[in-house]
Design an enzyme around this catalytic site. Sequence first.
Site, PDB file in Angstrom:
ATOM      1  CG  ASP A  70       5.526   4.675  -5.604  1.00  0.00           C
ATOM      2  OD1 ASP A  70       4.770   4.929  -6.573  1.00  0.00           O
ATOM      3  OD2 ASP A  70       5.108   4.448  -4.460  1.00  0.00           O
ATOM      4  NE  ARG A  89      10.786   2.355   6.034  1.00  0.00           N
ATOM      5  CZ  ARG A  89      10.666   1.680   4.905  1.00  0.00           C
ATOM      6  NH1 ARG A  89      11.726   1.477   4.140  1.00  0.00           N
ATOM      7  NH2 ARG A  89       9.501   1.191   4.522  1.00  0.00           N
ATOM      8  CG  ASP A 123       8.113   4.121   6.179  1.00  0.00           C
ATOM      9  OD1 ASP A 123       8.453   3.804   7.337  1.00  0.00           O
ATOM     10  OD2 ASP A 123       7.503   3.351   5.421  1.00  0.00           O
ATOM     11  CB  SER A 160       1.196  -0.945   0.834  1.00  0.00           C
ATOM     12  OG  SER A 160       2.420  -0.413   1.298  1.00  0.00           O
TER      13      SER A 160
HETATM   14  N1  ARG Z   1       2.710   1.444  10.011  1.00  0.00           N
HETATM   15  C1  ARG Z   1       3.998   0.897  10.066  1.00  0.00           C
HETATM   16  C2  ARG Z   1       5.025   1.919  10.423  1.00  0.00           C
HETATM   17  O1  ARG Z   1       4.741   3.080  10.325  1.00  0.00           O
HETATM   18  C3  ARG Z   1       4.358   0.121   8.840  1.00  0.00           C
HETATM   19  C4  ARG Z   1       4.583   0.918   7.598  1.00  0.00           C
HETATM   20  C5  ARG Z   1       4.755  -0.009   6.483  1.00  0.00           C
HETATM   21  N2  ARG Z   1       5.241   0.631   5.312  1.00  0.00           N
HETATM   22  C6  ARG Z   1       4.869   0.291   4.098  1.00  0.00           C
HETATM   23  N3  ARG Z   1       5.395   0.926   3.132  1.00  0.00           N
HETATM   24  N4  ARG Z   1       3.969  -0.643   3.877  1.00  0.00           N
HETATM   25  O2  ARG Z   1       6.113   1.613  10.805  1.00  0.00           O
END
Ligand code: ARG
Length: 403
Positions: A16, A96, A125, A175
Amino acid sequence: MSSIKKIVLAYSGGLDTSVAIKWLGDKYHAKIVTCTVDLGQGEDFKFIGEKALKVGAENHYTIDAKDEFAKNYIFPSIKANGLYEGKYPISTSLGRPLIAKKLVEVAHKEGADAVAHGCTGKGNDQLRIETSTKALDPNLTVLAPTRNWGMSRDQEVEYANKHGIPVSKAAKKYSIDQNLWGRSIESGPLENPWNAPEDDVWEWTMSPEEAPKKPTVMEITFKGGAPVAIDGKKLDPVSLIEHVNRVAGENGVGRIDHMEDRIVGIKSRETYECPAAVTILEAHKDLEKLILNRRELTFKRLVDEQWSFMVYAGLWDDPLREDLDAFIDKTSERMDGKVKVKLYKGSMIVVGRESPYSVYDFKTATYDSSSTFDQTLSNGFVPLWGLQTVVSRKVMSKMSKKK
Ligand code: ARG
């Protein structure tokens, strides 16, 4: 024509964000500067940096932020018993806002007018990176190409091939996002909540069945609510977390599988491996129960829950998070002590705790004859304690006879 001349892109090295280098450059006729923040994800940062330049970035930054992450993000989360929906140690969530902070720093250094990220429109995110970026510098434009370019994965691969962007052969089954505080694994076969996670989901933890037959006992020393030593040995924050990740992981501790409510409303099945987080958070919570009184504990649970929600929801840079930290820091002043945990085949239990500020008083608690607790006082206390319950029941029984 847009006025965007230079864009700082958060770069992971994956498909990406590699496609985004080229796509953003073409769409905005802008220079692209990439930035990869090392939060302990253990990747080949040299390779990632070279790839960014090869794909077309004008400049690349690799920023080691592990220490800052541990001290200023993970440790506050330990003090706040940071868990979302009672299960998830908000490991990805905590990283983040720090990535956003670094993007803003690089944007200032480079004189860039925009920041870009590769988050999808379906997750949390995007909230974290965008809200923090804007909170730190409202003049920066935030671009979210993956949310808007409308390409499927196959179309992205096609785009990459057309523009000479290297695509890794291994088809991605999951992922994954990882940092010092944990590993998040989602999608693929995990999207069916009934499917048990396959063995290939786990990388940091032994399967409990194969974990050592002998338990490991570990002592965690806390100072002001933060872990500072393991088995009496002082460790810097990053080394301490890495050490606990390793030891707890070897004992099969830290696997999490739960249903999660994303802020955009999606219910998702998420799995995590967070050996250090699971162990340290449980130890910290236990020590709090030794040191804080009942009223403080009851109120702090509300504060902790709100704190965790805010971090999960991308509101790290909201003043309320700092307001809550003021309360949490105050209660943490007394949080010195030691917790003994036993790690064994996937289980982690606290088996001992001590503190100079313990509110536990042997003299009052003991059942032996030396106890100073005057039991006869309960002759008055018990009826008063139950007074309203007894009266309410009386009234209710009168009412049901009438009906
Ligand atoms: N659900 C979790 C969160 O919102 C993890 C997100 C993981 N991100 C990823 N790109 N796999 O913090």
